[in-house]
Design an enzyme around this catalytic site. Sequence first.
Site, short mmCIF file in Angstrom:
data_model
loop_
_atom_site.label_atom_id
_atom_site.label_comp_id
_atom_site.label_asym_id
_atom_site.label_seq_id
_atom_site.Cartn_x
_atom_site.Cartn_y
_atom_site.Cartn_z
N ASP A 19 0.84 -1.21 0.00
CA ASP A 19 0.00 0.00 0.00
C ASP A 19 0.87 1.25 0.00
OD1 ASP A 19 -2.44 1.29 -0.04
OD2 ASP A 19 -2.71 1.23 2.14
N ASN A 67 -10.75 -2.36 -5.91
CA ASN A 67 -9.96 -1.38 -6.66
C ASN A 67 -10.57 -1.02 -8.02
OD1 ASN A 67 -6.80 -2.68 -5.39
ND2 ASN A 67 -7.99 -0.97 -4.63
#
Length: 239
Positions: A19, A67
């Site tokens: 991330d 996503n």
Amino acid sequence: MSTSPSVPAPPRHIAIIMDGNGRWAASKGLPRIAGHERGAESVRTVTRECAALGVQFLTVYAFSTENWKRPKTEVDALMGLLEHFLHQELPTLMANNIRLRAIGRIHELPPGCRQTLADAIAKTAANTATTLVLALNYSARAEIVDAARSLCTEAAAARLDPATIDDSLFASHLYTRDLPDPDLLIRTSGEMRLSNFLLWQLSYTEIIVTQKPWPDFGPDDLHAAITEFHTRERRFGAL
Ligand code: IPE
Ligand code: IPE
Ligand code: MG
């Protein structure tokens, strides 16, 4: 390859929530995709380091089912980057005896990605050192739902008695059926959450969250995480 003698034996399976690519880019005044490009470099270096250290399985969260909610330009760029990464990395995977795998609803990826992925998986299938598992269009809840569906299908066809379903039979219907559970989970960029990653498999995994964004994560950070992992006492519910 930097194998430091001070690094103890590595965990068998390391999982990573990669991330912070977007924040890394923003901090440098760059577009988010520049962060993803640098993130791909980190995948490359960390995979090679895992192979050098003898880590048997490395699972990296590359794209979640959630996503898809991002702007189409970012999603398209990520899919393009994935294809580019697979093409570029194949010789290195072969040279380092690394086997590639993928988990997630792979059939929903764009056809070009699917083809490139299938090709790289097939070409590396006989490699025997580290297995690199890409979690793509992955969601742990979807994985558990898919496993439940598969078990129900078997039961409805009278090939399975529901009374025989236990932890290990359930796990044998997950995408990770032939992988051991991760020993160590690393999340970069500071968020203290799992974001729908390997909810079943992480039940007894040691978790390390580092503040560094993924594009800045390198071999030294991996060594530090492994060293910290070795300070943890894993009890699995026992005394
Ligand atoms: C991780 O970085 C890569 C993917 C989720 C594809 P992010 O894109 O989530 O970066 P941040 O969290 O916005 O900084
Ligand atoms: C998790 O990161 C997914 C991947 C690393 C591919 P996200 O950036 O999507 O997670 P949230 O939105 O911060 O929970
Ligand atoms: Mg993020």
